[in-house]
Design a protein around this motif. Structure first.
Motif, PDB file in Angstrom:
ATOM      1  N   HIS A 142      29.861  52.173  39.081  1.00  0.00           N
ATOM      2  CA  HIS A 142      30.320  52.903  40.254  1.00  0.00           C
ATOM      3  C   HIS A 142      30.443  54.397  39.936  1.00  0.00           C
ATOM      4  O   HIS A 142      30.595  54.784  38.771  1.00  0.00           O
ATOM      5  CB  HIS A 142      31.641  52.339  40.779  1.00  0.00           C
ATOM      6  CG  HIS A 142      32.823  52.552  39.876  1.00  0.00           C
ATOM      7  ND1 HIS A 142      33.286  51.595  39.015  1.00  0.00           N
ATOM      8  CD2 HIS A 142      33.640  53.615  39.720  1.00  0.00           C
ATOM      9  CE1 HIS A 142      34.330  52.052  38.362  1.00  0.00           C
ATOM     10  NE2 HIS A 142      34.572  53.285  38.760  1.00  0.00           N
ATOM     11  N   TYR A 143      30.391  55.219  40.967  1.00  0.00           N
ATOM     12  CA  TYR A 143      30.410  56.667  40.787  1.00  0.00           C
ATOM     13  C   TYR A 143      31.433  57.285  41.728  1.00  0.00           C
ATOM     14  O   TYR A 143      31.441  56.997  42.931  1.00  0.00           O
ATOM     15  CB  TYR A 143      29.024  57.258  41.086  1.00  0.00           C
ATOM     16  CG  TYR A 143      29.001  58.775  41.107  1.00  0.00           C
ATOM     17  CD1 TYR A 143      29.120  59.515  39.930  1.00  0.00           C
ATOM     18  CD2 TYR A 143      28.881  59.466  42.315  1.00  0.00           C
ATOM     19  CE1 TYR A 143      29.104  60.904  39.958  1.00  0.00           C
ATOM     20  CE2 TYR A 143      28.861  60.854  42.352  1.00  0.00           C
ATOM     21  CZ  TYR A 143      28.983  61.569  41.160  1.00  0.00           C
ATOM     22  OH  TYR A 143      28.970  62.944  41.186  1.00  0.00           O
ATOM     23  N   CYS A 171      29.266  51.159  43.628  1.00  0.00           N
ATOM     24  CA  CYS A 171      29.884  51.979  44.674  1.00  0.00           C
ATOM     25  C   CYS A 171      29.667  53.468  44.405  1.00  0.00           C
ATOM     26  O   CYS A 171      29.621  53.909  43.252  1.00  0.00           O
ATOM     27  CB  CYS A 171      31.391  51.710  44.750  1.00  0.00           C
ATOM     28  SG  CYS A 171      31.826  50.101  45.422  1.00  0.00           S
ATOM     29  N   GLU A 172      29.579  54.240  45.487  1.00  0.00           N
ATOM     30  CA  GLU A 172      29.525  55.694  45.398  1.00  0.00           C
ATOM     31  C   GLU A 172      30.603  56.253  46.326  1.00  0.00           C
ATOM     32  O   GLU A 172      30.582  55.983  47.532  1.00  0.00           O
ATOM     33  CB  GLU A 172      28.157  56.219  45.816  1.00  0.00           C
ATOM     34  CG  GLU A 172      27.012  55.722  44.943  1.00  0.00           C
ATOM     35  CD  GLU A 172      25.674  56.219  45.437  1.00  0.00           C
ATOM     36  OE1 GLU A 172      25.602  57.343  45.973  1.00  0.00           O
ATOM     37  OE2 GLU A 172      24.691  55.472  45.299  1.00  0.00           O
ATOM     38  N   VAL A 173      31.520  57.004  45.755  1.00  0.00           N
ATOM     39  CA  VAL A 173      32.641  57.536  46.541  1.00  0.00           C
ATOM     40  C   VAL A 173      32.600  59.060  46.510  1.00  0.00           C
ATOM     41  O   VAL A 173      32.713  59.675  45.437  1.00  0.00           O
ATOM     42  CB  VAL A 173      33.990  57.042  45.998  1.00  0.00           C
ATOM     43  CG1 VAL A 173      35.138  57.605  46.843  1.00  0.00           C
ATOM     44  CG2 VAL A 173      34.040  55.516  46.001  1.00  0.00           C
ATOM     45  N   TYR A 174      32.415  59.648  47.677  1.00  0.00           N
ATOM     46  CA  TYR A 174      32.411  61.104  47.824  1.00  0.00           C
ATOM     47  C   TYR A 174      33.596  61.568  48.678  1.00  0.00           C
ATOM     48  O   TYR A 174      33.900  62.751  48.714  1.00  0.00           O
ATOM     49  CB  TYR A 174      31.099  61.561  48.478  1.00  0.00           C
ATOM     50  CG  TYR A 174      29.876  61.137  47.709  1.00  0.00           C
ATOM     51  CD1 TYR A 174      29.337  61.936  46.708  1.00  0.00           C
ATOM     52  CD2 TYR A 174      29.257  59.910  47.975  1.00  0.00           C
ATOM     53  CE1 TYR A 174      28.210  61.539  45.994  1.00  0.00           C
ATOM     54  CE2 TYR A 174      28.138  59.503  47.265  1.00  0.00           C
ATOM     55  CZ  TYR A 174      27.616  60.324  46.275  1.00  0.00           C
ATOM     56  OH  TYR A 174      26.506  59.918  45.563  1.00  0.00           O
ATOM     57  N   GLY A 198      28.160  48.134  45.899  1.00  0.00           N
ATOM     58  CA  GLY A 198      27.183  48.903  46.654  1.00  0.00           C
ATOM     59  C   GLY A 198      27.714  49.660  47.841  1.00  0.00           C
ATOM     60  O   GLY A 198      26.942  50.195  48.634  1.00  0.00           O
ATOM     61  N   ILE A 226      29.212  52.722  49.997  1.00  0.00           N
ATOM     62  CA  ILE A 226      29.122  54.175  49.931  1.00  0.00           C
ATOM     63  C   ILE A 226      30.152  54.785  50.883  1.00  0.00           C
ATOM     64  O   ILE A 226      30.186  54.456  52.077  1.00  0.00           O
ATOM     65  CB  ILE A 226      27.711  54.669  50.309  1.00  0.00           C
ATOM     66  CG1 ILE A 226      26.678  54.136  49.304  1.00  0.00           C
ATOM     67  CG2 ILE A 226      27.661  56.194  50.351  1.00  0.00           C
ATOM     68  CD1 ILE A 226      25.242  54.463  49.666  1.00  0.00           C
ATOM     69  N   GLU A 281      30.999  58.381  52.202  1.00  0.00           N
ATOM     70  CA  GLU A 281      30.424  59.725  52.200  1.00  0.00           C
ATOM     71  C   GLU A 281      31.505  60.809  52.217  1.00  0.00           C
ATOM     72  O   GLU A 281      32.688  60.549  52.467  1.00  0.00           O
ATOM     73  CB  GLU A 281      29.487  59.885  53.402  1.00  0.00           C
ATOM     74  CG  GLU A 281      28.230  59.036  53.291  1.00  0.00           C
ATOM     75  CD  GLU A 281      27.196  59.366  54.352  1.00  0.00           C
ATOM     76  OE1 GLU A 281      27.497  60.177  55.262  1.00  0.00           O
ATOM     77  OE2 GLU A 281      26.075  58.818  54.271  1.00  0.00           O
ATOM     78  N   VAL A 341      28.473  51.201  54.539  1.00  0.00           N
ATOM     79  CA  VAL A 341      28.462  52.657  54.421  1.00  0.00           C
ATOM     80  C   VAL A 341      29.455  53.248  55.413  1.00  0.00           C
ATOM     81  O   VAL A 341      29.414  52.938  56.612  1.00  0.00           O
ATOM     82  CB  VAL A 341      27.056  53.234  54.694  1.00  0.00           C
ATOM     83  CG1 VAL A 341      27.074  54.762  54.595  1.00  0.00           C
ATOM     84  CG2 VAL A 341      26.033  52.647  53.734  1.00  0.00           C
ATOM     85  N   LYS A 365      30.267  56.700  56.901  1.00  0.00           N
ATOM     86  CA  LYS A 365      29.574  57.984  56.999  1.00  0.00           C
ATOM     87  C   LYS A 365      30.547  59.175  56.985  1.00  0.00           C
ATOM     88  O   LYS A 365      31.751  59.030  57.161  1.00  0.00           O
ATOM     89  CB  LYS A 365      28.728  58.013  58.272  1.00  0.00           C
ATOM     90  CG  LYS A 365      27.563  57.029  58.287  1.00  0.00           C
ATOM     91  CD  LYS A 365      26.448  57.485  57.381  1.00  0.00           C
ATOM     92  CE  LYS A 365      25.188  56.653  57.579  1.00  0.00           C
ATOM     93  NZ  LYS A 365      24.057  57.143  56.765  1.00  0.00           N
TER      94      LYS A 365
END
Length: 396
Positions: free
Chosen positions: A286-287, A303-306, A317, A319, A321, A336, A338
């Motif tokens: 994960h990131y 996972c991607e967490v911004y 998986g 995301i 945003e 996702v 957004k």
């Protein structure tokens, strides 16, 4: 006949799970994701493996495709052995006729031939919609010591909630003397967990008699257990004091996920002595991006967490945003959220999308749900308690 087994498990996984709304429109309840890495069915299957029960029949019926694919050969649970293992058992046609499982007892009746292959002394009956860890072998030894015809696992519930359950009234020796289904004025708070061990020769007799009764509901709670009590058979209660959650509603599924964020965790998912096994695809680590914030959250691989995440469960998986905000929510695999979207006290099912600037759920009220594969358009608001499916009207 295959090599004799002391005990064979039969896992009832065919119910529609209608109280879970959009989450079970296209998938069987036991296949619903839970806790970031798992499916609900992982718990009874892992309990069988950890208890030394290596032969499990999984009785499917409603929307079985994803559940069947998930179980596969049974390898993740070490149930891919040559003499035993895990078997998916849907209703099937015999001769010129075939029929759906009419009830829990009828489902077992239709699979007598499967059980007889192993000539077991005992049969363990399980439900596929509970989160718990339990040593079935200890329960089996209890059954044998008491010379029981049937043993029913019970858990004490708060008295104010007892009227929601099937209640077992017992004597001082834990022998069951009365069974009451959702009594208005309960005499006991010992709730049935839907986990039964039967001496097979006795259960087969009652299943055959029940099948011949055209007025029967073909159900364990409504027919088999009351009939055995009426005939003065030996039924005993086996007390269980660990964590147990019936995840049959949106609220209870959300609560069970949130329970994993408590310290200490009420059900230990890190216990190497009693692991919960699962079938998980390999994904990248994960990131968490620079500027993102994550607090009190379980995050799974891929996972991607911004954006910002608080007190939530993120499955593989997912995301989040930049500028998105997720609080007290369950975000299932591949979903996702957004840019600028807000998700609060909600469940976003597999591959769901919450569009830019959309709002799902509220700080209080019932849990909002975005169904599998559904997209909430940009800027739309999904109020607390609403469930988004293909028929949902966004401009109410």
């Amino acid at each position: 006949m295959l090599r004799k087994k002391t005990c064979v498990a039969m896992l009832l996984a065919g119910g529609q799970g209608s109280r879970l709304g959009v989450l079970t429109q296209k998938v069987a309840k036991p296949a619903i994701p839970y806790g970031g890495k798992y499916r609900i069915i992982d718990f009874p299957l892992s309990n069988c493996t950890n208890s030394g029960i290596d032969t499990v029949g999984v009785l499917t019926q409603y929307q079985p495709l994803e559940l069947n694919a998930y179980i596969g050969s049974g390898a993740p649970w070490d149930l891919d052995i040559s003499n035993g293992g895990v078997f998916v058992l849907p209703p099937y046609q015999k001769g010129k006729s075939g029929e759906w499982y009419r009830g829990t007892a009828n489902a077992i009746y239709q699979n007598i031939a499967f059980i007889e292959q192993y000539n077991p002394d005992y049969v363990l009956i399980l439900s596929g919609d509970h989160i718990y860890k339990m040593d079935y072998n200890a329960m089996l030894n209890y059954h044998i010591r008491h010379g029981a015809d049937a043993t029913i696992a019970v858990r004490e519930v708060p008295w104010e909630e007892a009227s929601r359950f099937g209640i077992m009234n017992t004597d001082s020796d834990d022998r069951i003397i009365e069974f009451e289904e959702k009594p208005k004025n309960p005499k006991s708070n010992k709730a049935s967990m839907g986990v039964y061990i039967f001496t097979w020769s006795k259960l087969r007799q009652y299943l055959e008699n029940d099948e011949g009764d055209k007025k029967s509901n073909n159900d364990f709670g409504k027919n088999i257990i009351p009939n055995m009590l009426a005939d003065k058979q030996v039924l005993v209660a086996y007390s269980f004091n660990g964590y147990w959650k019936d995840v049959g509603t949106i609220e209870s599924l959300w609560e069970a996920n949130m329970d994993l964020l408590e310290k200490p965790m009420p059900i230990d998912m890190h216990d190497k002595r009693w692991r919960i096994y699962a079938k998980n695809p390999g994904m990248a680590p994960h990131y968490i991006a620079k500027g993102a914030t994550v607090h009190d959250t379980l995050i799974t691989e891929g996972c991607e967490v911004y954006g910002n995440v608080e007190h939530s469960i993120l499955f593989a998986g997912v995301i989040i945003e930049e500028g998105a905000k997720v609080e007290s929510s369950v975000i299932m695999p591949g979903s996702v959220i957004k840019r600028g979207a807000v998700v609060q006290r909600a469940i976003v099912a597999m591959n769901g999308v919450v569009g830019p600037g959309a709002f799902v759920g509220e700080e209080t009220g019932n849990i909002a749900v975005v169904g599998p594969g559904m997209t909430v358009p940009a800027g739309k608001h999904i109020p607390a308690g609403d469930q988004v499916d293909e028929a949902y009207v966004f401009d109410k």
